[in-house]
Design an enzyme around this catalytic site. Structure first.
Site, PDB file in Angstrom:
ATOM      1  N   SER A  28       0.833  -1.351  -0.168  1.00 28.40           N
ATOM      2  CA  SER A  28       0.180  -0.153   0.020  1.00 28.40           C
ATOM      3  C   SER A  28       0.911   1.281   0.027  1.00 28.40           C
ATOM      4  O   SER A  28       0.377   2.181  -0.774  1.00 28.40           O
ATOM      5  CB  SER A  28      -0.909   0.146   1.212  1.00 28.40           C
ATOM      6  OG  SER A  28      -0.110  -0.037   2.507  1.00 28.40           O
ATOM      7  N   SER A  52       7.942 -11.731  -7.044  1.00 34.00           N
ATOM      8  CA  SER A  52       6.835 -11.154  -6.329  1.00 34.00           C
ATOM      9  C   SER A  52       5.501 -10.920  -7.372  1.00 34.00           C
ATOM     10  O   SER A  52       5.547 -10.461  -8.473  1.00 34.00           O
ATOM     11  CB  SER A  52       7.273  -9.620  -5.925  1.00 34.00           C
ATOM     12  OG  SER A  52       6.197  -9.057  -5.541  1.00 34.00           O
ATOM     13  N   GLN A  85      10.194  -6.246   9.856  1.00 32.40           N
ATOM     14  CA  GLN A  85      10.936  -7.566  10.234  1.00 32.40           C
ATOM     15  C   GLN A  85      11.933  -8.084   8.938  1.00 32.40           C
ATOM     16  O   GLN A  85      13.036  -8.763   9.086  1.00 32.40           O
ATOM     17  CB  GLN A  85      10.021  -8.695  10.690  1.00 32.40           C
ATOM     18  CG  GLN A  85       9.222  -8.974   9.597  1.00 32.40           C
ATOM     19  CD  GLN A  85       7.848  -8.405   9.860  1.00 32.40           C
ATOM     20  OE1 GLN A  85       7.572  -7.156   9.882  1.00 32.40           O
ATOM     21  NE2 GLN A  85       7.015  -9.297   9.849  1.00 32.40           N
ATOM     22  N   HIS A 109       9.115   4.446   8.352  1.00 31.27           N
ATOM     23  CA  HIS A 109       9.000   4.341   9.937  1.00 31.27           C
ATOM     24  C   HIS A 109      10.466   3.872  10.361  1.00 31.27           C
ATOM     25  O   HIS A 109      11.446   3.285   9.668  1.00 31.27           O
ATOM     26  CB  HIS A 109       8.220   3.181  10.124  1.00 31.27           C
ATOM     27  CG  HIS A 109       7.947   2.604  11.524  1.00 31.27           C
ATOM     28  ND1 HIS A 109       7.881   3.493  12.621  1.00 31.27           N
ATOM     29  CD2 HIS A 109       7.993   1.296  12.251  1.00 31.27           C
ATOM     30  CE1 HIS A 109       7.692   2.980  13.739  1.00 31.27           C
ATOM     31  NE2 HIS A 109       8.146   1.590  13.422  1.00 31.27           N
TER      32      HIS A 109
END
Length: 344
Positions: A28, A52, A85, A109
């Protein structure tokens, strides 16, 4: 001290002229970043695993797609948007061996930088910024937080604000922060209010009502469905508008009968300390490194709570829900697992 906020006139898109920006991941956020930047005239390449499922999707939208090592090797700015992660492994295996000296490295982030899981060499500017696609496409923007962790050439803020302008974020404003502040407040908000707070309040309220014999459908409406109205009112005018828009009875109960007391504050302070000292990050990453046994067990436990057996039926009644079959399929897919589009 008042927050420092930048707007459209503060960003200069020419800073990105002649530069290639690699977006690593196409979930997103990767989707929004890549398309917003492309539509602002920036030269964009999307870095993905060749296997992917997002490769075809990105190409369909007219974007250049390469493997992560290839995208990293040619980029002047790399925005890493894979799940927290996975970022350190992607960095170590695919980006760090191929990155050019001086390439700027960006994140939505600050988790991996703040807790030391990724350590770019000192010649790389490092910054934060994130945004959504919908508001850009509508000619608007949403506020964004921006931070610079490393500024070896004294141009990191110029790159950051140019990037934010290309995203459309400066239309609404970019608020200056730090990697420490962004990371710790983001984790705190998720764990104690947005997710760990609201989700558990809804779940527990539903169970208290149904255990007392009330209809599950009525309980769902009262503790879950009506939450959207309150959140919308908060977004429009804060807590006061949300309160003033409700009945006097509701307000009085809010002020006098809340189950949120000083014990909750103490628990919040405890969790904040674990975020600040790195205990939470270590627990999460250690579990992921072990194959995520605790995470998977918790997903199984919490995706089978009783309220999830009622939601699809009621949401199908909502006039704005145009695809009740899709909603029911998604609800079923969340039973025993959390569906997530991996963007490695």
């Amino acid at each position: 001290m008042a927050a420092q906020i930048w707007y459209d006139n503060d960003g200069d898109l020419s800073v990105l002229e002649g530069k290639k920006v690699a977006i690593i991941g196409y979930g997103s956020q990767g989707h929004a970043h890549a398309l917003n930047l492309r539509d602002s005239g920036v030269d964009v390449v999307v870095g993905l695993r060749p296997t992917s499922k997002s490769v075809a999707f990105a190409k369909e939208q007219g974007l250049e797609v390469k493997s992560v090592p290839e995208a990293a090797a040619e980029a002047d700015v790399i925005m890493i948007l894979a799940p927290d992660q996975y970022q350190r492994t992607i960095w170590a295996n695919d980006i760090e061996p191929n990155i050019k000296p001086g390439t700027a490295v960006a994140f939505a982030h600050g988790f991996n930088i703040h807790y030391g899981y990724i350590k770019p060499s000192e010649d790389h500017p490092v910054f934060i910024g994130h945004i959504v696609r919908r508001e850009y496409a509508a000619g608007r923007g949403v506020p964004v937080v921006v931070a610079v962790e490393q500024d070896p050439r004294d141009d990191a803020w110029d790159i950051t604000l140019a990037y934010a302008k290309a995203l459309g974020a400066l239309r609404a404003g970019a608020i200056k922060t730090t990697f420490t502040e962004e990371t710790e407040t983001d984790l705190f908000g998720e764990q104690n209010v947005l997710m760990g707070g609201v989700n558990k309040l809804v779940e527990m309220g539903f169970e208290v009502l149904t255990d007392a014999g009330y209809q599950p459908e009525i309980a769902y409406f009262e503790v879950c469905h009506e939450l959207k109205m309150l959140v919308d009112l908060m977004n429009e005018g804060g807590l006061n508008k949300a309160r003033w828009s409700c009945s006097d009875t509701a307000q009085y109960g809010d002020y006098t009968n809340t189950c949120i007391d000083e014990h909750v504050r103490e628990r919040m302070q405890y969790h904040l300390k674990r975020i600040q000292d790195g205990s939470f990050a270590k627990e999460f990453i250690d579990d992921q490194d072990a194959g995520a046994p605790k995470f998977k067990a918790l997903q199984e436990e919490y995706s089978n709570v009783r309220i999830e057996t009622v939601g699809p039926k009621l949401r199908a009644m909502f006039s704005w829900n145009k695809d009740a079959v899709k909603d029911a399929d998604e609800a079923n897919s969340f039973t025993g697992k959390i569906a997530r589009a991996q963007v490695q």
